[in-house]
Scaffold this active site. Structure first.
Site, PDB file in Angstrom:
ATOM      1  N   CYS A 123       0.841  -1.206   0.000  1.00  0.00           N
ATOM      2  CA  CYS A 123       0.000   0.000   0.000  1.00  0.00           C
ATOM      3  C   CYS A 123       0.873   1.252   0.000  1.00  0.00           C
ATOM      4  CB  CYS A 123      -0.929  -0.028   1.215  1.00  0.00           C
ATOM      5  SG  CYS A 123      -2.143   1.311   1.242  1.00  0.00           S
ATOM      6  N   CYS A 207      -0.889   8.750   7.181  1.00  0.00           N
ATOM      7  CA  CYS A 207      -2.253   8.408   6.760  1.00  0.00           C
ATOM      8  C   CYS A 207      -3.131   8.172   7.992  1.00  0.00           C
ATOM      9  CB  CYS A 207      -2.224   7.153   5.901  1.00  0.00           C
ATOM     10  SG  CYS A 207      -1.429   7.411   4.300  1.00  0.00           S
ATOM     11  N   CYS A 210      -3.287   4.684   9.700  1.00  0.00           N
ATOM     12  CA  CYS A 210      -1.989   4.098  10.061  1.00  0.00           C
ATOM     13  C   CYS A 210      -1.183   4.942  11.039  1.00  0.00           C
ATOM     14  CB  CYS A 210      -1.153   3.882   8.801  1.00  0.00           C
ATOM     15  SG  CYS A 210      -1.895   2.742   7.629  1.00  0.00           S
ATOM     16  N   CYS A 235       8.193   3.721   5.283  1.00  0.00           N
ATOM     17  CA  CYS A 235       7.268   3.358   4.214  1.00  0.00           C
ATOM     18  C   CYS A 235       7.992   3.043   2.914  1.00  0.00           C
ATOM     19  CB  CYS A 235       6.261   4.477   3.978  1.00  0.00           C
ATOM     20  SG  CYS A 235       7.061   6.039   3.516  1.00  0.00           S
TER      21      CYS A 235
HETATM   22 FE1  SF4 Z   1      -1.379   2.798   2.911  1.00  0.00          FE
HETATM   23 FE2  SF4 Z   1      -1.160   3.149   5.545  1.00  0.00          FE
HETATM   24 FE3  SF4 Z   1       1.005   3.339   3.934  1.00  0.00          FE
HETATM   25 FE4  SF4 Z   1      -0.911   5.217   3.945  1.00  0.00          FE
HETATM   26  S1  SF4 Z   1       0.503   4.682   5.612  1.00  0.00           S
HETATM   27  S2  SF4 Z   1       0.061   4.368   2.159  1.00  0.00           S
HETATM   28  S3  SF4 Z   1      -2.781   3.951   4.201  1.00  0.00           S
HETATM   29  S4  SF4 Z   1      -0.237   1.506   4.368  1.00  0.00           S
END
Ligand code: SF4
Length: 256
Positions: A123, A207, A210, A235
């Site tokens: 994601c 986000c 999260c 990330c």
């Molecule tokens: Fe996806 Fe969560 Fe990463 Fe945002 S923080 S891109 S919702 S996994």
């Protein structure tokens, strides 16, 4: 003029600017790279400090943020706060490819990140890293608000680096030496806008599904993907993540 830096140049510059105020590096970079450099911000306090400093040096400085499609409403509102505070600011909102998001959600569900670390990284790749790659493709350098004391993966960052994860462009981390206390002192002294979620106990902004507020004494990034264990609180935007397991899914989603 194109500024080509290699590892040696970057190393020498990192040494030159170590111990200097962040503005010294920003002044040099904005002069050298002009329109081919941009600040990346997720509206965290560190990014706001860098933005404030850079805007004072050059009000035409390019700034971008990635709207993943899962940001809290407060972040979208905060973009408007910045536009009011810095009139004429060149703030670009970058979004993921809607077709990639559609394919991912169709295959895995909208909240896939809860199911496994692989899904979470997938994601993040689709919603954050791929848009970042597209954005950086047109740049020769980018500026972040990373600090060494934020998390274990960041302890060795240098103020000037060659970003081999993103086309070997130059990556500048002017606040690398700063502590959280330095950041908050600067914010206060310069009346810099602060994302409203900090007032509700958040120490990192991401986000909505999260990121949560942290308890007193918890690490600054403890509120990111808090349900995961033995996974990096990254990330993939700032360091490559070799977790395995999501790359083949990503290729299917990207169609290449
Ligand atoms: Fe996806 Fe969560 Fe990463 Fe945002 S923080 S891109 S919702 S996994």
């Amino acid at each position: 003029m194109t500024v080509w830096l290699d590892e040696l140049d970057a190393g020498e510059l990192a040494i030159r600017f170590e111990g200097e105020e962040p503005q010294a590096l920003l002044e040099w970079a904005l002069e050298e790279f002009g329109y081919r450099i941009a600040i990346s911000t997720a509206f965290q306090v560190d990014g706001s400090v860098v933005l404030d400093m850079a805007f004072a040096i050059d009000p035409d400085v390019r700034v971008f943020t990635i709207d993943t499609g899962r940001l809290p409403e407060e972040s979208l509102d905060f973009a408007d706060t910045l536009r009011e505070r810095y009139p004429g600011i060149n703030l670009e909102v970058v979004q993921p490819d809607p077709e990639h998001v559609r394919r991912m959600v169709e295959a895995k569900g909208r909240d896939l990140f809860r199911e496994s670390v692989e899904n979470r990284l997938l994601c993040c790749q689709v919603r954050k890293v791929q848009p970042l790659l597209r954005q950086l493709d047109g740049l020769e350098a980018w500026i972040t608000g990373l600090r060494r004391d934020q998390w274990a993966t960041r302890t060795n960052i240098r103020k000037v680096e060659i970003d081999h994860d993103h086309g070997a462009i130059v990556k500048l981390n002017p606040l690398a030496e700063w502590t959280a206390r330095d950041v908050w002192t600067y914010l206060k002294e310069n009346d810099v806008p602060i994302h409203p979620l900090y007032a509700r106990g958040f120490t990192s902004i991401g986000c909505a599904p999260c990121t949560r507020a942290v308890e007193p004494g918890e690490d600054e990034r403890a509120g990111r993907w808090w349900w995961e264990s033995n996974a990096p609180k990254e990330c993939g935007m700032h360091c490559s993540i070799e977790h395995g397991g999501f790359e083949h899914e990503l290729k299917a989603i990207l169609g290449k």
